[in-house]
Design a protein around this motif. Structure first.
Motif, short mmCIF file in Angstrom:
data_model
loop_
_atom_site.label_atom_id
_atom_site.label_comp_id
_atom_site.label_asym_id
_atom_site.label_seq_id
_atom_site.Cartn_x
_atom_site.Cartn_y
_atom_site.Cartn_z
N GLY A 174 0.81 -1.21 0.00
CA GLY A 174 0.00 0.00 0.00
C GLY A 174 0.84 1.25 0.00
N ILE A 175 0.22 2.35 0.38
CA ILE A 175 0.87 3.66 0.36
C ILE A 175 0.95 4.18 1.78
CG2 ILE A 175 0.70 6.03 -0.49
CD1 ILE A 175 -0.72 5.01 -2.91
N ILE A 176 2.10 4.69 2.15
CA ILE A 176 2.30 5.24 3.48
C ILE A 176 1.85 6.69 3.49
CG2 ILE A 176 3.98 5.73 5.28
CD1 ILE A 176 5.70 3.52 4.17
N GLU A 177 1.03 7.03 4.43
CA GLU A 177 0.49 8.38 4.51
C GLU A 177 1.57 9.38 4.89
OE1 GLU A 177 -2.97 10.78 7.03
OE2 GLU A 177 -2.67 8.61 7.25
N SER A 178 1.51 10.55 4.25
CA SER A 178 2.46 11.61 4.59
C SER A 178 2.12 12.19 5.96
CB SER A 178 2.40 12.72 3.53
OG SER A 178 3.21 13.81 3.90
N LYS A 186 8.98 17.29 16.60
CA LYS A 186 7.76 16.80 16.00
C LYS A 186 6.79 17.96 15.78
CE LYS A 186 7.95 12.11 17.89
NZ LYS A 186 7.23 11.07 18.67
N VAL A 187 6.15 17.93 14.61
CA VAL A 187 5.20 18.99 14.28
C VAL A 187 3.93 18.37 13.73
CG1 VAL A 187 6.94 20.73 13.81
CG2 VAL A 187 6.23 19.22 11.98
N ALA A 188 2.85 19.09 13.85
CA ALA A 188 1.57 18.68 13.30
C ALA A 188 1.24 19.54 12.09
CB ALA A 188 0.48 18.78 14.36
N ILE A 227 16.55 15.81 9.39
CA ILE A 227 15.93 14.53 9.08
C ILE A 227 16.43 13.51 10.09
CG2 ILE A 227 15.74 12.63 7.42
CD1 ILE A 227 15.85 14.55 5.18
N SER A 228 15.53 12.83 10.76
CA SER A 228 15.87 11.77 11.72
C SER A 228 16.89 12.28 12.75
CB SER A 228 16.42 10.54 10.99
OG SER A 228 15.46 10.03 10.09
N ASN A 229 16.64 13.46 13.28
CA ASN A 229 17.49 14.04 14.33
C ASN A 229 18.89 14.37 13.86
OD1 ASN A 229 15.43 13.93 16.30
ND2 ASN A 229 15.90 11.77 16.68
N LEU A 230 19.12 14.36 12.54
CA LEU A 230 20.40 14.79 11.97
C LEU A 230 20.20 16.15 11.31
CD1 LEU A 230 21.76 11.51 10.31
CD2 LEU A 230 22.25 12.41 12.60
N ARG A 231 21.23 16.99 11.39
CA ARG A 231 21.16 18.34 10.83
C ARG A 231 21.93 18.36 9.51
NH1 ARG A 231 23.58 23.73 12.04
NH2 ARG A 231 21.88 25.28 11.95
N PHE A 232 21.29 18.88 8.46
CA PHE A 232 21.89 18.87 7.14
C PHE A 232 22.06 20.29 6.61
CE2 PHE A 232 20.02 14.69 7.55
CZ PHE A 232 20.99 13.88 7.00
N SER A 233 23.24 20.54 6.04
CA SER A 233 23.56 21.81 5.41
C SER A 233 23.23 21.72 3.92
CB SER A 233 25.05 22.14 5.61
OG SER A 233 25.40 23.31 4.90
N ILE A 234 22.51 22.72 3.40
CA ILE A 234 22.01 22.67 2.04
C ILE A 234 22.49 23.91 1.28
CG2 ILE A 234 19.95 22.49 0.60
CD1 ILE A 234 18.48 21.49 3.13
N THR A 256 10.22 16.69 3.95
CA THR A 256 11.21 16.27 4.95
C THR A 256 10.69 15.15 5.84
OG1 THR A 256 11.99 18.55 4.97
CG2 THR A 256 12.80 17.12 6.69
N LEU A 257 9.48 15.29 6.36
CA LEU A 257 8.95 14.29 7.29
C LEU A 257 8.63 12.98 6.58
CD1 LEU A 257 6.64 16.50 9.54
CD2 LEU A 257 9.01 15.82 9.90
N ALA A 258 8.17 13.06 5.33
CA ALA A 258 7.95 11.83 4.57
C ALA A 258 9.27 11.15 4.25
CB ALA A 258 7.18 12.14 3.29
#
Length: 680
Positions: free
Chosen positions: A353-357, A449-451, A552-559, A569-571
């Motif tokens: 199936g499909i995982i909900e965002s 975590k955000v809603a 992402i996953s408690n890691l900080r990324f420089s872009i 990001t959360l998906a």
């Protein structure tokens, strides 16, 4: 590349972060977990018999599923009117049970659909023809196309649809002459399926339509469509002389020539009137809005979107199986997954199936807005309403696009307001000339975590990337224009309540035809004015590095400006976690992250493997990957800037040889220890 411990096709689970098609970097999030199918159901199925479904009888429910009975049952037709599912089958047993689909179309194998295609269903064909019989006026018609020749009165112009894409204007003129058609001018750009033809009189136009309608090119029939004139054009032409004498212009003559609207300023007043005094009306065009073009499923409930996407994925998987069966040479055994597909209804594997965002609205952390003209001729920053090859260049604001954040929409609005008074021209997609091309808004979110309702509150960093083409322009004037734009962005961000974050402003100079710039396109960091009352530019010593950060996953990324990063990001967190589970990772795993970008996948899984090798051809992304590893204290990783196909072979040999040597060394040490003990 960590292999799954099972030597068979794993169950397929789809995670889709967007509902957009296209395009545009084109979308509405998805992904709802669908319960895995019961393996017992396949075990109890006899070969050649369609597997029983576990669906409940929708007749017991007052509101059946939207897709119920919208497709004909193939098993029912093959078995001469019998189906083992009986009344519980979710497919229609005959034309009487068939229901229209969500988009008001019918199953293409049904008699209704076939009649519509043949023209027996008048309403369906008429609706489709009406949709195709009008084409929005574009810059090619407005400013005369490539050679500068004006196309004349739109009432005496027609658009030819389904022309060969390889044709130029000369090919179109030759074709019209061969057909004995008298015309005033003909415009056609290579790569497009439409061309524009204007005539001297209504008699010429009528004769040409009768002669051209229905002409065939391969499997396509030529369509003669109406050109929808932009309401602003008559107003602009009538006022052009007065405008040119009163408004300030740029000295460079090429800028005047390249402008999409033949005036020095891009400004078009709202509420303008036609020559007869009537107000300009949006109803002159039947074109859809940006929401329909970018998120075509947004009108559906989220649960229906997920079901629609799941069905689309299943149809593609079934097509894959059919094509694999046909492609298998004679005398060669079919793969096991193809042989077993009959037990799964034609699927090559079970579909979980499909995982909900996790977040449905405003989830995109990167939005690329095109710069162009709206249907009313107003300089607009937003999304194109269709494909360029079909002659559609109109751009509309990203209003009510559910996947775009309010922050991104606000910056697009600020830029659009700035363009109304800019003397630099907007990029002309037909002439491939102009200055302003595109705005990209990249957002960085803080950890936690955000809603859905407070998702945008976590946006802490914003990078703005404006794409231009500065060929032939005075450097001093360009620099001054960038400073004015930086002030507009800073002032607009400060005036918002609450103030918008703004960390980086970068200009990308790109001379190509498409807005997709190469990775080495020149970048120029523009100082952002302070938001205090003076709006003084920061000094060069205070200019921050052109980067933002996301988590992402408690890691900080420089872009960096051109580096790839997952737009949801959360998906992406769910996606990477699932990939790690399916890969069967362990402490002895050598994980290859191909086309790694900024290293997000490899770094999030690094704690579960022995070594990570990332390969990426974008040099700035590789620098970001090393920086991200350093920020998060990850040591067991290596990143290589190259094409994967050029280095993967040598890397495999390198690390396989290391493993063999380590194994030989371990064996030698063990033998040495045993010999020493025996001697003693």
């Amino acid at each position: 590349m960590a292999a799954s411990p099972k030597n068979q096709l794993s169950e397929t689970k789809t995670l889709d972060s967007a509902a957009q098609t296209n395009g545009q970097d084109s979308p509405q999030p998805n992904c709802e977990s669908v319960p895995p199918s019961d393996p017992q159901s396949t075990a109890d199925t006899n070969p050649g018999e369609k597997r029983k479904r576990d669906d409940d009888d929708p007749t017991q429910n007052s509101s059946p599923h939207p897709l119920w009975k919208t497709t004909l049952c193939s098993y029912f037709r093959r078995q001469d009117g019998s189906c083992t599912h009986g009344s519980t089958c979710k497919y229609a047993h005959g034309e009487e049970e068939l229901r229209p689909r969500l988009d008001n179309t019918w199953d293409p194998t049904s008699e209704r659909a076939k009649k519509a295609m043949k023209g027996e269903n008048g309403e369906k064909v008429a609706a489709k023809e009406d949709e195709e019989q009008e084409v929005m006026m574009t810059e090619m018609v407005m400013d005369g196309g490539e050679d500068g020749e004006a196309c004349g009165d739109p009432q005496l112009s027609k658009c030819l649809v389904h022309l060969p894409r390889k044709w130029h204007a000369d090919n179109l003129r030759k074709f019209l002459s061969e057909q004995g058609i008298t015309f005033k001018s003909a415009k056609k750009k290579k790569g497009m399926v439409v061309g524009f033809v204007s005539f001297e009189s209504a008699e010429q136009l009528k004769s040409a339509v009768e002669e051209l309608e229905g002409k065939s090119f391969g499997n396509k029939n030529l369509k003669v469509a109406n050109v929808i004139p932009r309401p602003f054009e008559r107003k602009v032409k009538s006022a052009m002389a007065a405008t040119l004498s009163s408004q300030q212009t740029i000295d460079d003559a090429s800028i005047k020539e390249n402008a999409g609207v033949p005036i020095a300023s891009n400004e078009v007043q709202d509420g303008a009137t036609n020559d007869d005094g009537s107000a300009l009306d949006d109803s002159t065009s039947k074109a859809k809005c940006a929401r329909d073009a970018v998120t075509p499923l947004a009108h559906m409930p989220y649960s229906d979107q997920l079901e629609h996407k799941k069905n689309s994925v299943m149809q593609m998987l079934k097509k894959l199986t059919r094509n694999a069966r046909k492609a298998c040479p004679n005398g060669v055994s079919l793969p096991q997954w193809v042989l077993q597909s009959r037990e799964r209804g034609g699927l090559p594997c079970e579909v979980e199936g499909i995982i909900e965002s996790p977040v449905v609205n405003g989830y995109r952390n990167k939005c690329e807005f095109s710069v162009g003209y709206s249907q009313q001729g107003k300089p607009t920053v937003g999304f194109m309403l269709g494909n360029f090859r079909e002659g559609v260049t109109a751009v509309e604001e990203p209003v009510d696009c559910p996947n775009v954040s309010k922050i991104a929409c606000r910056y697009a609005s600020i830029f659009q307001e700035f363009l109304q008074h800019s003397s630099f021209p907007i990029w002309n997609r037909f002439k491939n000339t102009g200055f302003w091309r595109q705005l990209a808004v990249r957002e960085g979110r803080s950890a936690g975590k955000v809603a859905d309702e407070n998702f945008e509150a976590n946006i802490s960093e914003v990078m703005l990337i404006v794409q231009v083409c500065s060929v032939g322009l005075d450097e001093a004037q360009v620099t001054n224009e960038f400073e004015r734009l930086a002030q507009a962005f800073a002032a607009g961000a400060a005036a918002n309540s609450p103030p918008l974050p703004l960390n980086v402003f970068v200009v990308q100079d790109h001379q190509g035809i498409s807005n997709v710039a190469p990775t080495d396109a020149p970048l120029r960091s523009i100082p952002i004015p302070k938001t205090e009352s003076s709006l003084q530019l920061e000094t060069a010593n205070n200019i921050i590095e052109a980067r933002i950060h996301d988590c992402i996953s408690n890691l900080r990324f420089s872009i960096s400006p051109t580096a790839f990063f997952q737009v949801n990001t959360l998906a992406a967190e769910k996606l990477y976690s699932l990939a790690g589970e399916w890969a069967g990772l362990g402490p002895d795993t050598l994980l290859f992250d191909i086309c790694c970008g900024t290293g997000t996948i490899g770094l999030t899984l690094a704690h579960r493997v022995g070594m990570v090798i990332g390969i990426e051809m974008n040099a700035s992304a590789v620098q970001d990957a090393y920086k991200n590893a350093e920020i998060n204290g990850i040591k067991n990783c290596r990143f290589i800037c190259s094409k994967a196909e050029d280095v993967i072979g040598s890397l495999l040999k390198e690390y396989l040889n290391v493993s063999e040597k380590q194994g030989q060394l371990s064996s030698a040490l063990e033998s040495s220890e045993k010999g020493t003990l025996t001697g003693e």
